[in-house]
Write a protein that holds these residues in place. Structure first.
Motif, mmCIF file in Angstrom:
data_model
loop_
_atom_site.group_PDB
_atom_site.id
_atom_site.type_symbol
_atom_site.label_atom_id
_atom_site.label_comp_id
_atom_site.label_asym_id
_atom_site.label_seq_id
_atom_site.Cartn_x
_atom_site.Cartn_y
_atom_site.Cartn_z
ATOM 1 N N VAL A 60 34.653 33.912 38.104
ATOM 2 C CA VAL A 60 35.916 33.582 38.618
ATOM 3 C C VAL A 60 36.574 34.618 38.587
ATOM 4 N N THR A 61 36.693 35.566 37.715
ATOM 5 C CA THR A 61 37.557 36.675 37.694
ATOM 6 C C THR A 61 37.201 37.556 38.687
ATOM 7 N N ARG A 62 36.077 37.950 38.873
ATOM 8 C CA ARG A 62 35.492 38.888 40.097
ATOM 9 C C ARG A 62 35.359 38.408 41.252
ATOM 10 N N VAL A 85 45.080 29.976 45.790
ATOM 11 C CA VAL A 85 45.725 29.374 44.623
ATOM 12 C C VAL A 85 45.217 27.834 44.413
ATOM 13 N N LEU A 86 45.027 27.352 45.384
ATOM 14 C CA LEU A 86 44.442 25.821 45.362
ATOM 15 C C LEU A 86 43.152 25.594 44.878
ATOM 16 N N ALA A 87 42.339 26.534 45.233
ATOM 17 C CA ALA A 87 40.961 26.895 44.955
ATOM 18 C C ALA A 87 40.970 27.249 43.306
ATOM 19 N N MET A 88 41.670 27.978 42.867
ATOM 20 C CA MET A 88 41.644 28.379 41.485
ATOM 21 C C MET A 88 42.020 27.385 40.458
ATOM 22 N N VAL A 89 43.172 26.583 41.144
ATOM 23 C CA VAL A 89 43.597 25.577 40.274
ATOM 24 C C VAL A 89 42.401 24.314 40.142
ATOM 25 N N LEU A 90 42.074 24.287 41.271
ATOM 26 C CA LEU A 90 40.891 23.136 41.288
ATOM 27 C C LEU A 90 39.634 23.402 40.256
ATOM 28 N N VAL A 91 39.342 24.830 40.273
ATOM 29 C CA VAL A 91 38.395 25.506 39.462
ATOM 30 C C VAL A 91 38.774 25.131 38.137
#
Length: 176
Positions: A60-62, A85-91
């Motif tokens: 996720v970080t990379r 941003v939406l994808a990271m919030v969902l993850v």
């Protein structure tokens, strides 16, 4: 963050090496006159789980997780930023849900042991829990970073004629 990344990658590498050695031993014990060890398959399965969940925070970080690169080529940077941003919030939300479920497994499996190895199942689930918590925290941090600063260069769209990763080379081998 670098220490955490190194620790997570270390666990993933150790788990990968463990899988290789145990599966190799299982293959050899079929053809050589060595005694069979029952727990090798079980431990290699646990190592696969540890490898998977131990490395997911680093991915996720990379930005090494599954992504839709079609969105990266969209001409409006604001939309690309919002989708990232939406994808990271969902993850992060999914990671938190999995972490909660894993916490329930850790707390409920205190007396359970694996059948062949006798390893406490709480230990098996604890390594997975650490990986899921790391994934959740890293996804939230990445969402905040992308929201504040935009999509990093390496993650951004590859546009023909633009200098950067993936830009087409000119006839003399240089970048336009």
């Amino acid at each position: 963050m670098r220490v955490l990344t190194a620790l997570e990658l270390g666990v993933a590498c150790l788990a990968g090496a463990l899988i290789f050695v145990l599966i190799l031993y299982q293959a050899l014990q079929r053809y050589l006159p060595v005694p069979g060890v029952v727990w090798t398959g079980e431990l290699s399965e646990f190592a696969l789980v540890w490898l998977t969940f131990g490395a997911c925070g680093v991915l996720v970080t990379r930005d090494g997780h599954i992504a839709l690169q079609l969105v990266d080529a969209f001409p409006r940077p604001g939309v690309v930023r919002a989708v990232h941003v939406l994808a990271m919030v969902l993850v992060a939300v999914i990671g938190a849900g999995f972490a909660w479920a894993c916490w329930e497994l850790v707390s409920a499996a205190g007396f359970l042991t694996s059948p062949a190895l006798g390893l406490p199942m709480a230990w098996v689930y604890a390594i997975t829990l650490v990986g899921l918590v790391s994934t959740t925290i890293r996804a939230l941090a990445r969402a905040v970073h992308v929201a504040r600063f935009g999509v990093p260069e390496a993650d951004g769209p590859v546009v023909p004629g633009v200098v950067g990763p993936g830009a087409p080379a000119t006839e003399d081998g240089g970048r336009p």
